[in-house]
Design a protein around this motif. Sequence first.
Motif, PDB file in Angstrom:
ATOM      1  N   ARG A   1       0.822  -1.204   0.000  1.00  0.00           N
ATOM      2  CA  ARG A   1       0.000   0.000   0.000  1.00  0.00           C
ATOM      3  C   ARG A   1       0.860   1.260   0.000  1.00  0.00           C
ATOM      4  O   ARG A   1       0.522   2.248  -0.644  1.00  0.00           O
ATOM      5  CB  ARG A   1      -0.936   0.008   1.225  1.00  0.00           C
ATOM      6  CG  ARG A   1      -2.086  -0.959   1.149  1.00  0.00           C
ATOM      7  CD  ARG A   1      -2.934  -0.842  -0.098  1.00  0.00           C
ATOM      8  NE  ARG A   1      -3.465   0.493  -0.310  1.00  0.00           N
ATOM      9  CZ  ARG A   1      -4.162   0.864  -1.391  1.00  0.00           C
ATOM     10  NH1 ARG A   1      -4.401  -0.014  -2.334  1.00  0.00           N
ATOM     11  NH2 ARG A   1      -4.623   2.099  -1.505  1.00  0.00           N
TER      12      ARG A   1
ATOM     13  N   ARG B   1     -16.565  -8.697 -10.783  1.00  0.00           N
ATOM     14  CA  ARG B   1     -17.665  -8.269  -9.919  1.00  0.00           C
ATOM     15  C   ARG B   1     -18.781  -7.654 -10.751  1.00  0.00           C
ATOM     16  O   ARG B   1     -18.557  -7.152 -11.845  1.00  0.00           O
ATOM     17  CB  ARG B   1     -17.163  -7.229  -8.914  1.00  0.00           C
ATOM     18  CG  ARG B   1     -15.929  -7.661  -8.177  1.00  0.00           C
ATOM     19  CD  ARG B   1     -15.530  -6.635  -7.171  1.00  0.00           C
ATOM     20  NE  ARG B   1     -16.395  -6.690  -6.000  1.00  0.00           N
ATOM     21  CZ  ARG B   1     -16.384  -5.773  -5.053  1.00  0.00           C
ATOM     22  NH1 ARG B   1     -15.598  -4.728  -5.139  1.00  0.00           N
ATOM     23  NH2 ARG B   1     -17.164  -5.896  -3.994  1.00  0.00           N
TER      24      ARG B   1
ATOM     25  N   MET C   1      -8.806 -14.861  -2.815  1.00  0.00           N
ATOM     26  CA  MET C   1      -9.890 -14.032  -3.356  1.00  0.00           C
ATOM     27  C   MET C   1      -9.362 -12.653  -3.723  1.00  0.00           C
ATOM     28  O   MET C   1      -8.329 -12.216  -3.218  1.00  0.00           O
ATOM     29  CB  MET C   1     -10.992 -13.867  -2.303  1.00  0.00           C
ATOM     30  CG  MET C   1     -11.680 -15.141  -1.913  1.00  0.00           C
ATOM     31  SD  MET C   1     -12.881 -14.803  -0.607  1.00  0.00           S
ATOM     32  CE  MET C   1     -13.477 -16.459  -0.290  1.00  0.00           C
ATOM     33  N   SER C   2     -10.110 -11.971  -4.600  1.00  0.00           N
ATOM     34  CA  SER C   2      -9.745 -10.592  -4.887  1.00  0.00           C
ATOM     35  C   SER C   2     -10.047  -9.755  -3.648  1.00  0.00           C
ATOM     36  O   SER C   2     -10.877 -10.126  -2.821  1.00  0.00           O
ATOM     37  CB  SER C   2     -10.544 -10.064  -6.078  1.00  0.00           C
ATOM     38  OG  SER C   2     -11.924 -10.044  -5.751  1.00  0.00           O
TER      39      SER C   2
ATOM     40  N   GLU D   1     -11.684  -7.056  -3.326  1.00  0.00           N
ATOM     41  CA  GLU D   1     -13.090  -6.672  -3.234  1.00  0.00           C
ATOM     42  C   GLU D   1     -13.976  -7.845  -2.869  1.00  0.00           C
ATOM     43  O   GLU D   1     -15.040  -7.690  -2.302  1.00  0.00           O
ATOM     44  CB  GLU D   1     -13.569  -6.093  -4.581  1.00  0.00           C
ATOM     45  CG  GLU D   1     -12.843  -4.839  -5.027  1.00  0.00           C
ATOM     46  CD  GLU D   1     -11.569  -5.140  -5.784  1.00  0.00           C
ATOM     47  OE1 GLU D   1     -11.183  -6.320  -5.875  1.00  0.00           O
ATOM     48  OE2 GLU D   1     -10.954  -4.204  -6.291  1.00  0.00           O
ATOM     49  N   GLY D   2     -13.569  -9.025  -3.240  1.00  0.00           N
ATOM     50  CA  GLY D   2     -14.408 -10.197  -3.034  1.00  0.00           C
ATOM     51  C   GLY D   2     -14.323 -10.814  -1.648  1.00  0.00           C
ATOM     52  O   GLY D   2     -15.092 -11.701  -1.325  1.00  0.00           O
ATOM     53  N   ILE D   3     -13.394 -10.357  -0.827  1.00  0.00           N
ATOM     54  CA  ILE D   3     -13.263 -10.952   0.511  1.00  0.00           C
ATOM     55  C   ILE D   3     -14.487 -10.553   1.337  1.00  0.00           C
ATOM     56  O   ILE D   3     -14.753  -9.361   1.519  1.00  0.00           O
ATOM     57  CB  ILE D   3     -11.984 -10.461   1.210  1.00  0.00           C
ATOM     58  CG1 ILE D   3     -10.752 -10.944   0.441  1.00  0.00           C
ATOM     59  CG2 ILE D   3     -11.928 -10.959   2.650  1.00  0.00           C
ATOM     60  CD1 ILE D   3      -9.454 -10.378   0.958  1.00  0.00           C
TER      61      ILE D   3
ATOM     62  N   ARG E   1      -5.211  -3.962  -1.223  1.00  0.00           N
ATOM     63  CA  ARG E   1      -5.805  -3.714  -2.541  1.00  0.00           C
ATOM     64  C   ARG E   1      -4.670  -3.275  -3.451  1.00  0.00           C
ATOM     65  O   ARG E   1      -3.915  -2.359  -3.103  1.00  0.00           O
ATOM     66  CB  ARG E   1      -6.872  -2.615  -2.428  1.00  0.00           C
ATOM     67  CG  ARG E   1      -7.658  -2.397  -3.724  1.00  0.00           C
ATOM     68  CD  ARG E   1      -8.744  -1.354  -3.552  1.00  0.00           C
ATOM     69  NE  ARG E   1      -8.196  -0.038  -3.385  1.00  0.00           N
ATOM     70  CZ  ARG E   1      -8.656   0.860  -2.515  1.00  0.00           C
ATOM     71  NH1 ARG E   1      -9.645   0.555  -1.720  1.00  0.00           N
ATOM     72  NH2 ARG E   1      -8.096   2.044  -2.433  1.00  0.00           N
TER      73      ARG E   1
END
Lengths: 450, 144
Positions: free
Chosen positions: A72, A196, B68-69, B71-73, B141
């Motif tokens: 990050r 998504r 997982m991505s 966002e998908g967690i 991320r």
Amino acid sequence: MNRSRGCPSQRRVSHSRLGIALALVLSVLALLAIVVAAVTSMSLGSLNVIKVRGSSARSLYAAEAGVAHAMRLLINDASYQGTQQEPNYSETTRWQCQIFNNLEGSTPTAPNGAVIPDGMTYILARGARKDGSYERRVGVLVKPISLATSWPFAVGAGGEVRLQGGQKFIRGGIKANGPIRFTSPTRIEPRAGHGRVLTSTSLQVSGPTRMDSSQDARSRGSISGNIQNALEVVANDSTIDTEPFINDYRTEPNLSPSEQGQLVLPNPVLAQLTDPTVNPDVVVHTFLPGSLDLDGKVHYFSVHDFPDGVVFGNTNSIIGEGTIVVVGPKGIEFNNSIGSASDPLKANLIALSDPDAPGPLPSINFKNNSHIEGLVYAHGDIDAGANMTIEGVVIAYEGSITFGANVDFILDGSSLSAPGFEAFQGVVDSGGGPGPGDSGPLEVVFWQRL
Amino acid sequence: MSFFVERGGAKVRGLTVMEMLVAAALFALAIGTIIGIFPLSAKATRQSQAALVAATVVQDEMELIRAMSYEGIPAFREREIEVEVVFAGRVVVLTYQVTSRAEIKGDGVRPDGLKEVEVTVVWNEPDGKTRKEALKTDVARLSP
């Protein structure tokens, strides 16, 4: 001979047998004790193995938390280097990480001998119990990548997305500011980790729709219908993920503090696509040729020469690779098939509104089966009533996307490296890569648990 | 005391009653102790087997989440896993409650874009005691 006393040799033998029972018992007990000790030791040993394994695993994941922290920092500043630590990561563990940045070729090797190629950064993280025992190390090599390759949506719209009729196969994510509607069999699979389904309005599913078990569907509003196999289907979502795209015609992705976390829908710099003095690859057309050879260039059709838009009919053909840009309210229409499975058209198709002549937003319309590799981008709607395969990115900036036949969308974020979209690629100088202080996504080159 | 007993004129060699009593008493004491240790050892083995499976379950769940991505967690996920273990020749079914929680770190000190993931496994020992194993990590991320 006196029998009551026995002879001396018999007395020696009889005296040597005193206490033999005790000796035998003690011997047997000693053997049993050894067996018990061995069994107990094995049981205690296996408990100890569990304890060591648990402590080792906790240290490993603490080290990987350090790697995440370092990544990050690098995303916020690609030139960052130094040491970070968190001595109280959990009740029992701590981590420390060192970041060795070779963005400019000054640090080609890490202290542990890992080679750091130019333009990449090596993260060496250590996790351990707070007393320093059970240390585990993780080494990760990362490199900054252009934003274009990290764009997560095969289909993005400022308006609605309607997928109706035929079979739909979407490999990548879908996001719309307006409603998303699946009224025909739809299969959504992740592509490059993206898959998504996100909407800032509502999600309506009336055809059989199936996602991958690692992906989710989220709506700011309601969700009707059933999506099979998704990890999560969340209505009334309030996370940042369902915040609408920012589509206020900015040509750079820079966010204000209040916009952090939102996604800016890419919008090109017009001059890069229309002005030969700005971009020497721009070819200005005053008429539509029968055969358009793209030849790697940007082919510009202005509203002044094409007030009714550009219509590619059955007598028109498009060959080569390049970009087609139409500016004006009527957009682009393809009446003929463009590309095929064996010979896809490698082109960016872009329909933009004229900033000097506000009017209806231009659209792109496909009336025949087509196979395209590239960016399909309109400020207005994108419609297709025929079978479409698009390997790239489809964006309707303010408009809606409607596909009424078989569709196969395959996300390829690199198609956003089309001319005019440079600001969305993370490139800031002629070197081609991120500079000090620049932020951008990361790609993991390798991840080693040492 | 004589160690010889006359029977029909011949001398017979043997052990006295006292000697036998002492030996038997010592043997009984020791055997009693040993018999008491074996069940403890068996219990420890059973516990370590259950704990070993729990360690594997919690690590598997953590690896599943890490795959997982970002966002998908999921913010919260709970499931029950049953594992068959062979112990002392018998098949025993162990039940584990697996819970994972993911929370975006937002304390303003750490960089943004981090999710703290904690996976916990809870199971019951045969004696009724509840045991727990947990792992914690952060996931980043990879985009700004």
